[in-house]
Scaffold this motif. Structure first.
Motif, PDB file in Angstrom:
ATOM      1  N   GLU A 111      -1.459 -14.524  -7.004  1.00  0.00           N
ATOM      2  CA  GLU A 111      -0.783 -13.565  -7.881  1.00  0.00           C
ATOM      3  C   GLU A 111       0.326 -12.830  -7.138  1.00  0.00           C
ATOM      4  OE1 GLU A 111      -1.956  -9.760 -10.762  1.00  0.00           O
ATOM      5  OE2 GLU A 111      -3.479 -10.802  -9.574  1.00  0.00           O
ATOM      6  N   HIS A 112       0.052 -12.472  -5.869  1.00  0.00           N
ATOM      7  CA  HIS A 112       1.073 -11.792  -5.069  1.00  0.00           C
ATOM      8  C   HIS A 112       2.281 -12.700  -4.843  1.00  0.00           C
ATOM      9  CE1 HIS A 112       2.946  -9.388  -1.993  1.00  0.00           C
ATOM     10  NE2 HIS A 112       2.834 -10.371  -1.118  1.00  0.00           N
ATOM     11  N   THR A 113       2.030 -13.979  -4.557  1.00  0.00           N
ATOM     12  CA  THR A 113       3.133 -14.926  -4.367  1.00  0.00           C
ATOM     13  C   THR A 113       3.948 -15.084  -5.644  1.00  0.00           C
ATOM     14  OG1 THR A 113       1.787 -16.113  -2.750  1.00  0.00           O
ATOM     15  CG2 THR A 113       3.704 -17.264  -3.632  1.00  0.00           C
ATOM     16  N   PHE A 114       3.258 -15.136  -6.766  1.00  0.00           N
ATOM     17  CA  PHE A 114       3.953 -15.252  -8.050  1.00  0.00           C
ATOM     18  C   PHE A 114       4.836 -14.033  -8.312  1.00  0.00           C
ATOM     19  CE2 PHE A 114       4.010 -14.358 -12.639  1.00  0.00           C
ATOM     20  CZ  PHE A 114       4.661 -15.493 -13.085  1.00  0.00           C
ATOM     21  N   ILE A 115       4.327 -12.846  -7.979  1.00  0.00           N
ATOM     22  CA  ILE A 115       5.112 -11.620  -8.178  1.00  0.00           C
ATOM     23  C   ILE A 115       6.339 -11.622  -7.268  1.00  0.00           C
ATOM     24  CG2 ILE A 115       5.075  -9.116  -7.882  1.00  0.00           C
ATOM     25  CD1 ILE A 115       2.164  -9.165  -8.772  1.00  0.00           C
ATOM     26  N   GLN A 116       6.159 -12.073  -6.021  1.00  0.00           N
ATOM     27  CA  GLN A 116       7.306 -12.144  -5.108  1.00  0.00           C
ATOM     28  C   GLN A 116       8.364 -13.122  -5.613  1.00  0.00           C
ATOM     29  OE1 GLN A 116       5.933 -13.054  -1.173  1.00  0.00           O
ATOM     30  NE2 GLN A 116       5.954 -10.914  -0.554  1.00  0.00           N
ATOM     31  N   ASN A 117       7.920 -14.279  -6.097  1.00  0.00           N
ATOM     32  CA  ASN A 117       8.884 -15.247  -6.643  1.00  0.00           C
ATOM     33  C   ASN A 117       9.605 -14.683  -7.860  1.00  0.00           C
ATOM     34  OD1 ASN A 117       8.150 -17.137  -4.698  1.00  0.00           O
ATOM     35  ND2 ASN A 117       6.545 -18.027  -5.972  1.00  0.00           N
ATOM     36  N   THR A 118       8.860 -13.945  -8.680  1.00  0.00           N
ATOM     37  CA  THR A 118       9.486 -13.329  -9.856  1.00  0.00           C
ATOM     38  C   THR A 118      10.543 -12.312  -9.444  1.00  0.00           C
ATOM     39  OG1 THR A 118       7.411 -13.619 -11.069  1.00  0.00           O
ATOM     40  CG2 THR A 118       9.017 -12.090 -11.992  1.00  0.00           C
ATOM     41  N   GLU A 119      10.222 -11.501  -8.423  1.00  0.00           N
ATOM     42  CA  GLU A 119      11.203 -10.526  -7.944  1.00  0.00           C
ATOM     43  C   GLU A 119      12.445 -11.219  -7.393  1.00  0.00           C
ATOM     44  OE1 GLU A 119       9.260  -8.077  -5.121  1.00  0.00           O
ATOM     45  OE2 GLU A 119       8.131  -6.920  -6.604  1.00  0.00           O
ATOM     46  N   SER A 120      12.239 -12.317  -6.665  1.00  0.00           N
ATOM     47  CA  SER A 120      13.392 -13.051  -6.127  1.00  0.00           C
ATOM     48  C   SER A 120      14.261 -13.610  -7.250  1.00  0.00           C
ATOM     49  CB  SER A 120      12.909 -14.188  -5.221  1.00  0.00           C
ATOM     50  OG  SER A 120      12.146 -13.688  -4.143  1.00  0.00           O
ATOM     51  N   LYS A 121      13.613 -14.163  -8.275  1.00  0.00           N
ATOM     52  CA  LYS A 121      14.380 -14.695  -9.408  1.00  0.00           C
ATOM     53  C   LYS A 121      15.138 -13.586 -10.127  1.00  0.00           C
ATOM     54  CE  LYS A 121      13.250 -19.020  -9.039  1.00  0.00           C
ATOM     55  NZ  LYS A 121      14.275 -20.040  -8.703  1.00  0.00           N
ATOM     56  N   ALA A 134      12.112  -7.816   5.720  1.00  0.00           N
ATOM     57  CA  ALA A 134      11.472  -6.956   4.720  1.00  0.00           C
ATOM     58  C   ALA A 134      10.434  -7.728   3.917  1.00  0.00           C
ATOM     59  CB  ALA A 134      12.532  -6.364   3.792  1.00  0.00           C
ATOM     60  N   ALA A 135      10.759  -8.979   3.563  1.00  0.00           N
ATOM     61  CA  ALA A 135       9.795  -9.789   2.818  1.00  0.00           C
ATOM     62  C   ALA A 135       8.553 -10.081   3.652  1.00  0.00           C
ATOM     63  CB  ALA A 135      10.454 -11.091   2.375  1.00  0.00           C
ATOM     64  N   ALA A 136       8.749 -10.351   4.959  1.00  0.00           N
ATOM     65  CA  ALA A 136       7.604 -10.619   5.828  1.00  0.00           C
ATOM     66  C   ALA A 136       6.724  -9.380   5.979  1.00  0.00           C
ATOM     67  CB  ALA A 136       8.087 -11.095   7.193  1.00  0.00           C
ATOM     68  N   GLU A 137       7.361  -8.219   6.160  1.00  0.00           N
ATOM     69  CA  GLU A 137       6.576  -6.990   6.281  1.00  0.00           C
ATOM     70  C   GLU A 137       5.816  -6.682   4.997  1.00  0.00           C
ATOM     71  OE1 GLU A 137       9.322  -3.990   7.372  1.00  0.00           O
ATOM     72  OE2 GLU A 137       9.527  -4.659   9.469  1.00  0.00           O
ATOM     73  N   HIS A 138       6.481  -6.889   3.874  1.00  0.00           N
ATOM     74  CA  HIS A 138       5.816  -6.636   2.601  1.00  0.00           C
ATOM     75  C   HIS A 138       4.643  -7.588   2.394  1.00  0.00           C
ATOM     76  CE1 HIS A 138       5.498  -5.096  -1.460  1.00  0.00           C
ATOM     77  NE2 HIS A 138       5.519  -6.331  -1.942  1.00  0.00           N
ATOM     78  N   ALA A 139       4.848  -8.866   2.739  1.00  0.00           N
ATOM     79  CA  ALA A 139       3.769  -9.841   2.593  1.00  0.00           C
ATOM     80  C   ALA A 139       2.613  -9.524   3.530  1.00  0.00           C
ATOM     81  CB  ALA A 139       4.304 -11.246   2.865  1.00  0.00           C
ATOM     82  N   ALA A 140       2.926  -9.091   4.761  1.00  0.00           N
ATOM     83  CA  ALA A 140       1.865  -8.738   5.702  1.00  0.00           C
ATOM     84  C   ALA A 140       1.067  -7.537   5.212  1.00  0.00           C
ATOM     85  CB  ALA A 140       2.467  -8.451   7.074  1.00  0.00           C
ATOM     86  N   ALA A 141       1.772  -6.545   4.668  1.00  0.00           N
ATOM     87  CA  ALA A 141       1.068  -5.373   4.145  1.00  0.00           C
ATOM     88  C   ALA A 141       0.178  -5.742   2.963  1.00  0.00           C
ATOM     89  CB  ALA A 141       2.081  -4.303   3.738  1.00  0.00           C
ATOM     90  N   GLU A 142       0.707  -6.576   2.070  1.00  0.00           N
ATOM     91  CA  GLU A 142      -0.097  -7.003   0.924  1.00  0.00           C
ATOM     92  C   GLU A 142      -1.300  -7.826   1.375  1.00  0.00           C
ATOM     93  OE1 GLU A 142       0.153  -6.310  -2.226  1.00  0.00           O
ATOM     94  OE2 GLU A 142       1.930  -5.044  -2.043  1.00  0.00           O
ATOM     95  N   ARG A 143      -1.098  -8.696   2.371  1.00  0.00           N
ATOM     96  CA  ARG A 143      -2.206  -9.511   2.865  1.00  0.00           C
ATOM     97  C   ARG A 143      -3.277  -8.640   3.513  1.00  0.00           C
ATOM     98  NH1 ARG A 143       0.646 -12.435   5.604  1.00  0.00           N
ATOM     99  NH2 ARG A 143       1.066 -14.048   4.055  1.00  0.00           N
ATOM    100  N   ALA A 144      -2.836  -7.612   4.250  1.00  0.00           N
ATOM    101  CA  ALA A 144      -3.806  -6.709   4.866  1.00  0.00           C
ATOM    102  C   ALA A 144      -4.606  -5.957   3.807  1.00  0.00           C
ATOM    103  CB  ALA A 144      -3.080  -5.728   5.786  1.00  0.00           C
TER     104      ALA A 144
END
Length: 250
Positions: A164-174, A90-100
């Motif tokens: 910014e996207h990476t920071f948001i993902q790390n925040t969600e994980s925390k 799910a994280a990979a799909e979300h990251a791919a969608a955000e990158r696209a």
């Protein structure tokens, strides 16, 4: 021990249902935190059931409980592995969608910049007579011309968006980790509350037992005193009877 076994079965069924929801595409932070907390609760239930199985006196029941513990641990490992795989997917799909989306936005921005650049560098045809046109550079810089786009501006913007996207993902994980820890702390507090309740009940039972023992001891002491008085009275009466027998029949 049967209650712990039933609780473990229910937790496994609930985890399977939550993983099925995650497999169907529902990858919200609340669901991820709920699954993490459920896995932690199931692990504690397995440990408690294992400790109770080791204290079982009957050999047959102990062996049966140990087999259940092994099955529980196997199910827990499989559920944990499935959760990690689904979470990573799910994280990979979300990251791919955000990158696209970011690449699409950067391409649109680059196209707009190229259009502005072409518009700004295209020389405007003068309406003056050819003899009155200036002989110098026809592409002189106009004071009303905007600043030319800097090379690498789109790339910098894309990098900033990715950061910014990476920071948001790390925040969600925390946040998910904090939610899981909070649920675990809440479960531990509930367990401690139950333990304290049981201890309080045992203390009350012990106090009642001590009070009853004190009453019994007092009753025994009073009965001993009464028995001593009865013994003295009986001894005196027996001696008096002996005296009468000796006096009149001796």
């Amino acid at each position: 021990m049967n209650s712990l076994y039933t609780s473990g079965v229910r937790q496994a069924s609930s985890l399977q249902a939550d993983l099925e929801r995650l497999r169907n595409g529902e990858n919200s932070a609340a669901l991820l935190g709920q699954i993490s907390a459920s896995l932690a609760a199931m692990n504690r239930t397995i440990d408690d059931y294992d400790s109770m199985a080791k204290r079982e006196i009957i050999k047959a029941k102990q062996e049966k409980a140990q087999m259940r513990v092994q099955k529980f641990r196997t199910d827990y490992t499989e559920l944990r592995t499935q959760f990690e795989q689904l979470k990573a997917k799910a994280a990979a799909e979300h990251a791919a969608a955000e990158r696209a989306d970011l690449i699409t936005g950067a391409s649109t921005s680059s196209s707009a910049s190229d259009a502005r650049r072409r518009f700004q560098t295209t020389p405007a045809e003068s309406t003056l007579h050819p003899g009155l046109r200036p002989q110098g550079d026809q592409h002189a810089e106009s004071p009303f011309r905007g600043p030319s786009p800097q090379p690498g501006f789109g790339t910098t913007r894309e990098q900033h968006a990715l950061h910014e996207h990476t920071f948001i993902q790390n925040t969600e994980s925390k946040l998910d980790e904090f939610l899981a820890q909070g649920r675990e702390v809440l479960d531990n507090l509930r367990d401690q509350r139950n333990i304290l309740k049981g201890t309080h009940r045992r203390l009350l039972d012990a106090a009642n037992t001590l009070g009853l023992s004190r009453d019994v001891i007092g009753w025994i002491e009073r009965r001993s005193t009464q028995d001593w008085y009865i013994f003295l009275a009986g001894a005196a009466f027996t001696l008096f009877c002996f005296y009468l027998i000796w006096r009149y029949f001796g």
